[in-house]
Design an enzyme around this catalytic site. Structure first.
Site, PDB file in Angstrom:
ATOM      1  N   ALA A   1      -0.583   5.725   5.119  1.00  0.00           N
ATOM      2  CA  ALA A   1      -0.011   4.792   6.103  1.00  0.00           C
ATOM      3  C   ALA A   1       1.199   4.078   5.502  1.00  0.00           C
ATOM      4  CB  ALA A   1      -1.068   3.788   6.539  1.00  0.00           C
ATOM      5  N   GLY A   2       1.044   3.596   4.270  1.00  0.00           N
ATOM      6  CA  GLY A   2       2.115   2.823   3.643  1.00  0.00           C
ATOM      7  C   GLY A   2       3.370   3.651   3.424  1.00  0.00           C
TER       8      GLY A   2
ATOM      9  N   ARG B   1     -20.118  11.944  14.425  1.00  0.00           N
ATOM     10  CA  ARG B   1     -20.754  11.519  13.168  1.00  0.00           C
ATOM     11  C   ARG B   1     -21.905  10.541  13.372  1.00  0.00           C
ATOM     12  NH1 ARG B   1     -15.406  10.936   9.295  1.00  0.00           N
ATOM     13  NH2 ARG B   1     -15.185  13.175   8.999  1.00  0.00           N
TER      14      ARG B   1
ATOM     15  N   GLY C   1       0.826  -1.206   0.000  1.00  0.00           N
ATOM     16  CA  GLY C   1       0.000   0.000   0.000  1.00  0.00           C
ATOM     17  C   GLY C   1       0.857   1.252   0.000  1.00  0.00           C
TER      18      GLY C   1
ATOM     19  N   LEU D   1     -18.588  12.494  -1.126  1.00  0.00           N
ATOM     20  CA  LEU D   1     -18.526  13.163   0.177  1.00  0.00           C
ATOM     21  C   LEU D   1     -18.540  14.680   0.064  1.00  0.00           C
ATOM     22  CD1 LEU D   1     -17.847  12.466   3.294  1.00  0.00           C
ATOM     23  CD2 LEU D   1     -15.645  13.440   2.711  1.00  0.00           C
TER      24      LEU D   1
ATOM     25  N   THR E   1     -17.271  17.367   2.618  1.00  0.00           N
ATOM     26  CA  THR E   1     -16.456  17.309   3.841  1.00  0.00           C
ATOM     27  C   THR E   1     -17.154  17.871   5.079  1.00  0.00           C
ATOM     28  OG1 THR E   1     -14.422  18.080   4.895  1.00  0.00           O
ATOM     29  CG2 THR E   1     -15.309  19.502   3.191  1.00  0.00           C
ATOM     30  N   GLU E   2     -16.799  17.244   6.229  1.00  0.00           N
ATOM     31  CA  GLU E   2     -17.257  17.751   7.521  1.00  0.00           C
ATOM     32  C   GLU E   2     -16.735  19.177   7.749  1.00  0.00           C
ATOM     33  OE1 GLU E   2     -17.350  14.779  10.563  1.00  0.00           O
ATOM     34  OE2 GLU E   2     -16.395  16.140  11.991  1.00  0.00           O
TER      35      GLU E   2
ATOM     36  N   GLN F   1     -18.717   3.251   9.705  1.00  0.00           N
ATOM     37  CA  GLN F   1     -19.146   4.635   9.879  1.00  0.00           C
ATOM     38  C   GLN F   1     -19.944   5.147   8.678  1.00  0.00           C
ATOM     39  OE1 GLN F   1     -16.218   8.161  10.054  1.00  0.00           O
ATOM     40  NE2 GLN F   1     -17.191   8.094  12.059  1.00  0.00           N
TER      41      GLN F   1
ATOM     42  N   HIS G   1     -18.767   5.308   4.850  1.00  0.00           N
ATOM     43  CA  HIS G   1     -17.573   6.128   4.712  1.00  0.00           C
ATOM     44  C   HIS G   1     -16.289   5.463   5.186  1.00  0.00           C
ATOM     45  CE1 HIS G   1     -15.292   9.830   4.520  1.00  0.00           C
ATOM     46  NE2 HIS G   1     -15.049   9.825   5.814  1.00  0.00           N
TER      47      HIS G   1
ATOM     48  N   ARG H   1     -15.330   6.889  14.684  1.00  0.00           N
ATOM     49  CA  ARG H   1     -14.123   7.704  14.504  1.00  0.00           C
ATOM     50  C   ARG H   1     -14.488   9.182  14.458  1.00  0.00           C
ATOM     51  NH1 ARG H   1     -11.712  10.164  10.024  1.00  0.00           N
ATOM     52  NH2 ARG H   1     -12.888   9.052   8.433  1.00  0.00           N
TER      53      ARG H   1
ATOM     54  N   PHE I   1     -14.027  20.522  13.938  1.00  0.00           N
ATOM     55  CA  PHE I   1     -14.552  19.268  13.406  1.00  0.00           C
ATOM     56  C   PHE I   1     -15.448  18.639  14.467  1.00  0.00           C
ATOM     57  CE2 PHE I   1     -13.173  16.602   9.629  1.00  0.00           C
ATOM     58  CZ  PHE I   1     -13.029  17.666   8.775  1.00  0.00           C
TER      59      PHE I   1
ATOM     60  N   SER J   1      -8.428  10.043  11.196  1.00  0.00           N
ATOM     61  CA  SER J   1      -7.910   8.920  10.407  1.00  0.00           C
ATOM     62  C   SER J   1      -6.564   9.265   9.778  1.00  0.00           C
ATOM     63  CB  SER J   1      -8.894   8.523   9.309  1.00  0.00           C
ATOM     64  OG  SER J   1      -8.265   7.599   8.471  1.00  0.00           O
ATOM     65  N   LEU J   2      -6.457  10.473   9.236  1.00  0.00           N
ATOM     66  CA  LEU J   2      -5.156  10.863   8.672  1.00  0.00           C
ATOM     67  C   LEU J   2      -4.108  10.790   9.769  1.00  0.00           C
ATOM     68  CD1 LEU J   2      -5.975  13.836   6.249  1.00  0.00           C
ATOM     69  CD2 LEU J   2      -5.893  11.396   5.788  1.00  0.00           C
TER      70      LEU J   2
ATOM     71  N   GLU K   1      -6.088   2.424   7.590  1.00  0.00           N
ATOM     72  CA  GLU K   1      -7.504   2.048   7.717  1.00  0.00           C
ATOM     73  C   GLU K   1      -7.711   0.541   7.779  1.00  0.00           C
ATOM     74  OE1 GLU K   1     -10.249   4.358   5.339  1.00  0.00           O
ATOM     75  OE2 GLU K   1     -11.899   2.992   5.828  1.00  0.00           O
TER      76      GLU K   1
ATOM     77  N   HIS L   1     -21.116   8.544   7.117  1.00  0.00           N
ATOM     78  CA  HIS L   1     -20.806   9.974   7.198  1.00  0.00           C
ATOM     79  C   HIS L   1     -22.096  10.759   6.977  1.00  0.00           C
ATOM     80  CE1 HIS L   1     -19.078  13.888   6.314  1.00  0.00           C
ATOM     81  NE2 HIS L   1     -17.876  13.436   6.640  1.00  0.00           N
TER      82      HIS L   1
ATOM     83  N   ASP M   1      -8.847  -5.693   0.193  1.00  0.00           N
ATOM     84  CA  ASP M   1      -7.957  -6.807  -0.195  1.00  0.00           C
ATOM     85  C   ASP M   1      -7.078  -7.267   0.970  1.00  0.00           C
ATOM     86  OD1 ASP M   1      -8.944  -5.631  -2.476  1.00  0.00           O
ATOM     87  OD2 ASP M   1      -7.018  -5.449  -3.507  1.00  0.00           O
TER      88      ASP M   1
END
Ligand code: FAD
Length: 558
Positions: A14-15, A273, A10, A239, A241-242, A227, A337, A372, A114, A377-378, A361, A229, A208
């Protein structure tokens, strides 16, 4: 022979973060991605990333408390403390790498509010924060000369004597199957979004890695925590955005009323949320919606602010809903979401399989619990991506490469792929994928209950039987996306099964898991995680206690 100390699956946030930190530790690192790195789904993240900076009078303990409360007390508090206490330094690291966060009038890093948080602590780049971060990390990846197997599709993990020691992968451009040996593998393959239809997630988000880890014996945790959204466009599920509500947008029902007054009088549109999505669904179900939606109204914010801070959603409103959001309210509804659950890891990314780590994720550390918070998440991707990279590299230093029969793995997969291509009669993958997604949306929505979920489980089993007979139209080897989509569907079906099995197991309502047949949270029996593992008899369930450090569960009010 392709071999690396640390192999990261990935190239999302994260990867790439994991790869960079593993390389800093001196490991030989490579990344595999089924798409070009900057096409990874992290690119879609709009609103921002949370951090409590002390020079703003903020405190990471307050961020941690908001996260624990947001999780409906299912998040493991030791992990949440790590994420929130390390957030400030990681944000500064990102800025130093080159992420150009928006600034306030004093020239300091600017924040926006947020949902579910007492303070505005979301740092952002207009409404394309993920894209900005992803491009900067990709620059760092190029600078570090880390090898990227780009447009390679990982087929499976290789486990020898219970230890993860590499992967089998399809080079999509040639159709050749390879083995990549590794001392450690870090799974950073993203979520399961497209198991649901519609979803805010890109078409490539098909679970996957979660499916592959599960098939190899990794434990999955909190899979029922899906979740919805609150602000997605009807039909397409795209989406909004929030950040729009963070900047002050209202939610209105068909009477033009700000209905959040009824459900969350203090936080209003910025409640967490799960609370806002349930409020919207209740308004819609009780006849105060408009054509299955409620309205998001930005008009009072003014054109200048909207154009400066919410650039992208002006285009999204126009292109996907035909609405000019500067002058008109947008019809929106709750939409699938994010998955809070995933491959169970400790705070260093370790799974129950030696040599296999996970972050982002696809992983469940668990910092999000039942729900969340937006912009966490970021943060999760970069904090636990970095920690996994460091720890996987340290583990790899102590290991040699495990020897195994590489050719037998290649031959095995060649045969498997040929047998799919040889089928002459059967259905196309798209029909099954579509049926699965619609069923998940219908029976595992904002509200769910036993008979619907049992019905859903038998429909998934039916889809699994149909999947055994899927036929390809393209039987070639070069860029055979027909084959890739078929393989993805197999992982999606396993993810769906574990989500629904876990959902049936949890007999209470907590966070995003709202059951009409068990409408209350039940700490006495269910303040615990649901773990699902694969056995020869299918998914098997067990439980784990929630780690509580200092925040005792109490009633959640916003
Ligand atoms: C529209 C939208 C907006 C969002 N906005 C925000 C936000 O503002 N703030 C926030 O905190 N969160 C936000 N989120 C959530 C957040 O963007 C994601 O949770 C996060 O980016 C996931 O990152 P990741 O690195 O785990 O996975 P991804 O970015 O999804 O990357 C997964 C990687 O795995 C690779 N991969 C997958 N399967 C295979 C395979 N079989 N073989 C090879 N490679 C494979 C892919 O190619 C990709 O490179 C948003 C989500 C959406 C959908």
């Amino acid at each position: 022979m392709l071999e690396h100390d640390v192999l990261v699956i990935g190239a999302g946030l994260a990867g790439m973060r994991a790869a960079l930190s593993a390389q800093e530790m001196g490991a030989n690192v490579a990344v595999v991605s089924k798409v070009h790195p900057v096409r990874s789904h992290s690119n879609a993240a709009q609103g921002g990333i949370n951090a409590a900076l002390t020079d703003r009078g903020d405190d990471w303990n307050d961020h941690a408390y908001d996260t624990v409360k947001g999780s409906d007390y299912l998040g493991d508090q030791d992990a949440i403390e790590i994420m929130c206490s390390e957030a400030g330094q990681e944000l500064i690291n990102l800025e130093h790498m080159g992420v150009i966060f928006n600034r306030d009038e004093q020239g300091l890093l600017g924040t926006r509010a947020f949902g579910g948080q007492q303070k505005a602590r979301t740092f952002f780049v207009a409404d394309f924060t993920g894209q900005a971060m992803l491009h900067v990390l990709y620059e760092q990846l190029i600078k570090s000369s880390i090898r990227v197997y780009e447009e390679w599709f990982v087929l499976s993990l290789i486990i020898e004597d219970g230890v993860c020691c590499g992967v089998t992968a399809l080079e999509i451009g040639t159709g050749r199957v390879y083995v990549i040996r590794a001392k450690t593998v870090i799974m950073c393959s993203g979520g399961v979004g497209r198991v649901f239809e519609p979803s805010t997630n890109a078409l490539i988000v098909t679970g996957d890695g979660i499916g592959q880890a599960y098939a190899s014996g990794a434990d999955l945790m909190d899979m029922e925590m899906i979740q919805y959204h609150p602000t997605t466009l009807k039909g397409s599920g795209v989406l909004i955005t929030e950040g729009a509500r963070g900047e002050g947008a209202y939610l209105l029902n068909s009477d033009g009323k700000r209905f959040m007054e009824t459900y969350a009088p203090n936080m209003m549109e910025l409640a967490s949320r799960d609370v806002v999505s349930r409020a919207e669904q209740t308004e819609i179900d009780q006849g105060r919606g408009v054509d299955g939606c409620v309205y998001l109204d930005l008009r009072h914010l003014g054109e200048d602010l909207i154009r400066e801070r919410l650039t992208q959603i002006v285009d999204i409103g126009q292109d996907f809903a035909g609405v000019n959001i500067i002058n008109e309210p947008i019809p929106i509804r709750p939409g699938m979401h994010y998955i809070m659950g995933g491959i169970k890891t400790d705070v260093n990314g370790r799974t129950n399989i030696p040599g296999l780590y996970a972050a982002g994720e696809c992983a469940c550390v668990s910092v999000h619990g039942g729900n969340r918070l937006g912009a966490n998440s970021l943060l999760d991707t970069v904090i636990f991506g970095r920690r996994s990279g460091v720890h996987a590299a340290a583990y790899a230093k102590e290991q040699g490469f495990i020897k195994f029969d590489v050719q037998s793995y290649i031959k095995g997969y060649d045969q498997k792929l040929n047998s799919i291509a040889d089928r002459q009669e059967g259905e196309r993958w798209a029909q099954i994928r579509n049926d699965l997604g619609k069923d998940m949306d219908q029976y595992f929505g904002v509200y769910r209950e036993e008979s619907g979920m049992q019905n859903l489980l038998s429909r998934i089993e039916d889809c699994k039987r149909r999947y055994e007979k899927v036929v390809l139209q393209d039987r070639g080897t070069i860029f055979n996306t027909d084959l890739v989509f078929t393989l993805e569907l197999g992982f999606m079906l396993d993810c769906a099964e574990t989500i629904v099995t876990s959902g049936i197991e949890r007999k209470e309502s907590r966070g995003a898991h709202s059951r009409t047949d068990y409408p209350l949270r039940n700490d006495k029996d269910w303040l615990k995680h649901v773990v699902v593992s694969k056995t020869d008899n299918g998914p098997t369930l067990s439980h784990l206690p929630v780690k509580i450090t200092k925040w005792i569960p109490e009633e959640r009010k916003y």
